[in-house]
Design a protein around this motif. Structure first.
Motif, PDB file in Angstrom:
ATOM      1  N   ASN A 253       0.254   3.979   1.906  1.00  0.00           N
ATOM      2  CA  ASN A 253      -0.184   4.799   3.042  1.00  0.00           C
ATOM      3  C   ASN A 253       0.912   5.732   3.546  1.00  0.00           C
ATOM      4  O   ASN A 253       0.619   6.832   4.029  1.00  0.00           O
ATOM      5  CB  ASN A 253      -0.658   3.899   4.193  1.00  0.00           C
ATOM      6  CG  ASN A 253      -1.943   3.147   3.831  1.00  0.00           C
ATOM      7  OD1 ASN A 253      -2.649   3.517   2.893  1.00  0.00           O
ATOM      8  ND2 ASN A 253      -2.244   2.084   4.563  1.00  0.00           N
TER       9      ASN A 253
ATOM     10  N   ARG B 196      -2.345   8.352  -0.487  1.00  0.00           N
ATOM     11  CA  ARG B 196      -3.258   8.906   0.509  1.00  0.00           C
ATOM     12  C   ARG B 196      -2.932  10.352   0.858  1.00  0.00           C
ATOM     13  O   ARG B 196      -3.710  11.011   1.531  1.00  0.00           O
ATOM     14  CB  ARG B 196      -3.203   8.056   1.793  1.00  0.00           C
ATOM     15  CG  ARG B 196      -3.684   6.624   1.603  1.00  0.00           C
ATOM     16  CD  ARG B 196      -5.182   6.592   1.311  1.00  0.00           C
ATOM     17  NE  ARG B 196      -5.657   5.235   1.067  1.00  0.00           N
ATOM     18  CZ  ARG B 196      -5.859   4.730  -0.143  1.00  0.00           C
ATOM     19  NH1 ARG B 196      -5.627   5.482  -1.211  1.00  0.00           N
ATOM     20  NH2 ARG B 196      -6.286   3.487  -0.290  1.00  0.00           N
ATOM     21  N   HIS B 197      -1.775  10.838   0.425  1.00  0.00           N
ATOM     22  CA  HIS B 197      -1.400  12.218   0.744  1.00  0.00           C
ATOM     23  C   HIS B 197      -0.399  12.702  -0.294  1.00  0.00           C
ATOM     24  O   HIS B 197      -0.073  11.984  -1.247  1.00  0.00           O
ATOM     25  CB  HIS B 197      -0.807  12.316   2.164  1.00  0.00           C
ATOM     26  CG  HIS B 197       0.214  11.248   2.447  1.00  0.00           C
ATOM     27  ND1 HIS B 197       1.453  11.227   1.862  1.00  0.00           N
ATOM     28  CD2 HIS B 197       0.162  10.155   3.260  1.00  0.00           C
ATOM     29  CE1 HIS B 197       2.137  10.185   2.295  1.00  0.00           C
ATOM     30  NE2 HIS B 197       1.363   9.505   3.144  1.00  0.00           N
TER      31      HIS B 197
ATOM     32  N   ASN C  21       0.846  -1.197   0.000  1.00  0.00           N
ATOM     33  CA  ASN C  21       0.000   0.000   0.000  1.00  0.00           C
ATOM     34  C   ASN C  21       0.878   1.241   0.000  1.00  0.00           C
ATOM     35  O   ASN C  21       2.088   1.168   0.275  1.00  0.00           O
ATOM     36  CB  ASN C  21      -0.938   0.000   1.208  1.00  0.00           C
ATOM     37  CG  ASN C  21      -0.186  -0.007   2.516  1.00  0.00           C
ATOM     38  OD1 ASN C  21       0.402   0.997   2.924  1.00  0.00           O
ATOM     39  ND2 ASN C  21      -0.190  -1.168   3.197  1.00  0.00           N
TER      40      ASN C  21
END
Length: 635
Positions: free
Chosen positions: A344, A374-375, A342
């Motif tokens: 993340n 995610r960011h 992932n």
């Protein structure tokens, strides 16, 4: 059937041109061509329109002619223009138009032909820009836009920061570095001043890398600072180290603060267009990580994510958390969808050979991959050939980007001696043996399609040449064996399609032979860039004949001229529309390249790559399709 009469005498029939034999020629009517009769009719109409109609004449000619004259007057722009033309009714319209054009040029109202052409090219480029942004789907849906660049704990040494902007610019000019962007980090002339750990410095010295190349000198400080960037430099200039070191330093810092555990990571990812390039980058990063581990630093785990290999073999890496991932787009997308990894905590994204990935149809795959972030992340794009079209597209994903350019985007490596030979198709295979005698092995032979690769490979084996072959139709084991045996000097010749032309680094390649001229000049630049690397010189021999398109030959001609190479007579004899353009009127004294593909021998209005792109769009395809039989978005 009744026939209507005509005011003009119809042309005589063919038999009317013959006399009836009685000697009477008085009724003979000569044949008048239709074109001449039309011209005479146009002259009569024009003479009537150029004459003003006095009221008495108009009245005498009847109300119909008055109405016609008024309709013509009303069709003009306004009544003032009509009154202005009145006193000059004796001057014909052509002379009036010429005089008006002179007045416009004198007043600066009229645009030059070059200005008009640039406007037309800008419209064409705008029409073919990618309309979608290279960003996460969630960010686009929520309207999220990042306005500030990411920050890191790295900063230049105090004595570097104390230098004036003029001193930094002098260093850039010394190494021909061009930068664009806001608050560009300063160039740093040594690896030690970049605060790189000593074990890595020792490793670089063992590889005979003692000082940074121009792209590293400016690109590394930009990447260490956390800035988004576009790096453009010729082949063999050290771009891999320029984007690998920042990721290694970032991963080392993250592991030192809080070690990763199972299910976490990666911290950063590097995307490559081909399996071979991904494996090469993975091996370079793994070697540096091993050096750091032996020196007492934490172990950094790197995952290779490409098609054709079993991910079960790397399960031990996944089970402990992954710091870095080197991947091709198709397999990485599959791993993300299956939640094997992932993003993340992923903060770094690099696209190697970024323009080639967009060209080969990976654009949607990359956009899907970015949807897993995610960011905000730092995005770094590198390539040797990056036309303005790709740069504009790339900026849609970057925040306050810095463009670092060493030389012209798409220019050939000046350390390569380029030789162009006119060889007929039937003589290529025989002449190839002669070319192999120019230098000692290893030698790299490129061909456009895999059938030619197989034919050349079999022919060389029959002639007793130690050769291996690689193309997209071979299995992953065959491809890895070919690359491994060629790099270890067990084989003298590698016959390859363009799958081996993008970014692969072969040590001590002295000679590259292009069995055929590629259809795009960018592929030619990447092919010959396999030699003349890291400051060494090399030779590139290219076979051309009348089967090559004239457009690609013109691009080749101008590329040779730019690099001060010998231009063969067959290229000089081409009708070149760019020859009449003076470089004195062009900024930098350099011909303007095509903004779509970067070729110097044509403008975007005649770009063969743009035409191929249009045909692909009409056929309902994207990019270059399955030219090498790649699966899942990877070669």
């Amino acid at each position: 059937m009744s026939h209507t009469t005509s005011t003009e005498t119809p042309p005589p029939r063919a038999q009317d041109n013959h006399h009836d034999g009685d000697g009477d020629d008085d009724d003979y009517v000569p044949y008048v061509p239709v074109r001449k009769r039309k011209e005479a009719q146009y002259e009569r109409i024009a003479s009537r329109y150029n004459q003003r109609l006095p009221a008495t004449v108009a009245a005498a000619n009847g109300k119909d002619r008055v109405r016609d004259h008024k309709a013509r007057a009303e069709s003009e722009d306004d009544s003032e223009d009509d009154r202005a033309a009145g006193p000059r009714s004796t001057v014909n319209l052509v002379e009036q138009a010429v005089e008006l054009r002179k007045q416009q040029l004198a007043s600066g109202m009229e645009k030059t032909e070059e200005e008009k052409r640039l406007e037309e090219e800008a419209k064409i480029l705008e029409a073919h820009k990618q309309k979608k942004q290279l960003a996460s789907a969630a960010e686009l849906a929520q309207g999220i836009q990042y306005t500030e660049a990411m920050r890191t704990s790295w900063h230049p040494p105090a004595h570097i920061r104390a230098k004036t902007p003029e001193q930094h610019e002098q260093l850039r000019e010394k190494f021909h570095i061009i930068v664009e962007g806001e608050d560009v980090p300063p160039p740093i002339p040594t690896f030690k001043e970049m605060r790189i750990p000593k074990p890595i410095l020792d490793y670089l010295k063992s590889k005979n890398i003692k000082k940074p190349t121009p792209i590293q000198l400016q690109g590394l400080p930009v990447a260490f600072s956390g800035r988004d960037m576009i790096g453009i430099a010729f082949t063999g200039s050290g771009k891999t180290l320029a984007f690998s070191l920042p990721l290694i330093m970032l991963a080392l810092e993250c592991e030192g603060k809080l070690p990763l555990i199972q299910g976490e990571g990666p911290v950063g990812v590097i995307l490559c267009p081909s399996r071979e390039l991904a494996r090469q980058t993975y091996e370079n990063i793994s070697a540096i990580c091993q050096v750091l581990e032996r020196a007492g630093h934490p172990l950094l785990r790197t995952l290779l994510c490409i098609g054709g290999i079993s991910m079960h073999d790397q399960q031990h890496t996944l089970s402990k958390g992954v710091h870095m991932v080197v991947a091709t787009p198709g397999r990485l997308q599959d791993m993300l969808e299956k939640q094997k990894i992932n993003f993340n905590i992923c903060r770094y994204l690099c696209m190697d050979e970024a323009d080639r990935m967009v060209d080969m149809g990976f654009e949607e795959d990359v956009r899907n991959i970015m949807s897993f972030f995610r960011h905000q992340r730092q995005t770094v794009l590198y390539s040797a050939t990056m036309p303005k079209k790709i740069q504009d597209f790339a900026r849609s994903a970057l925040v306050k980007p810095v463009v670092v350019n060493v030389g012209r985007a798409g220019a050939a490596n000046l350390d390569v001696i380029q030789e162009v030979e006119y060889v007929k198709d039937e003589a290529k295979i025989i002449y190839l043996l002669e070319c192999l005698q120019k230098t000692a092995p290893p030698v790299l032979v490129f061909a456009e399609n895999k059938h030619d690769v197989d034919d050349i490979y079999e022919y060389l084996l029959l002639k007793g040449v130690e050769a291996v072959a690689i193309h997209g139709g071979k299995t992953q084991e065959e491809r890895e064996y070919a690359i491994r045996s060629f790099k270890s000097y067990k084989k003298d010749v590698l016959v390859a399609s363009d799958v081996a032309s993008k970014g692969l680094d072969f040590a001590d390649i002295q000679h590259v032979i292009n069995y055929d001229m590629p259809k795009e000049i960018e592929d030619y630049v990447h092919r010959i860039g396999r030699t003349g690397r890291s400051g060494k010189t090399g030779i590139a021999t290219t076979f051309i004949n009348m089967g090559c398109s004239e457009q690609i030959l013109l691009d080749l001609k101008h590329l040779l001229r730019e690099a001060n190479q010998r231009i063969p007579p067959v290229l000089l004899a081409l009708d070149d529309p760019m020859d009449h353009i003076s470089t004195s009127n062009v900024p930098g004294g350099r011909l303007r390249s095509c903004t779509f593909c970067g070729g110097l021998g044509h403008r975007i209005t005649e770009c063969p790559k743009l035409e191929a792109h249009r045909r692909a769009q009409m056929a309902g395809r994207t990019g270059r399709g399955d030219a090498e039989g790649h699966r899942g978005g990877e070669l």
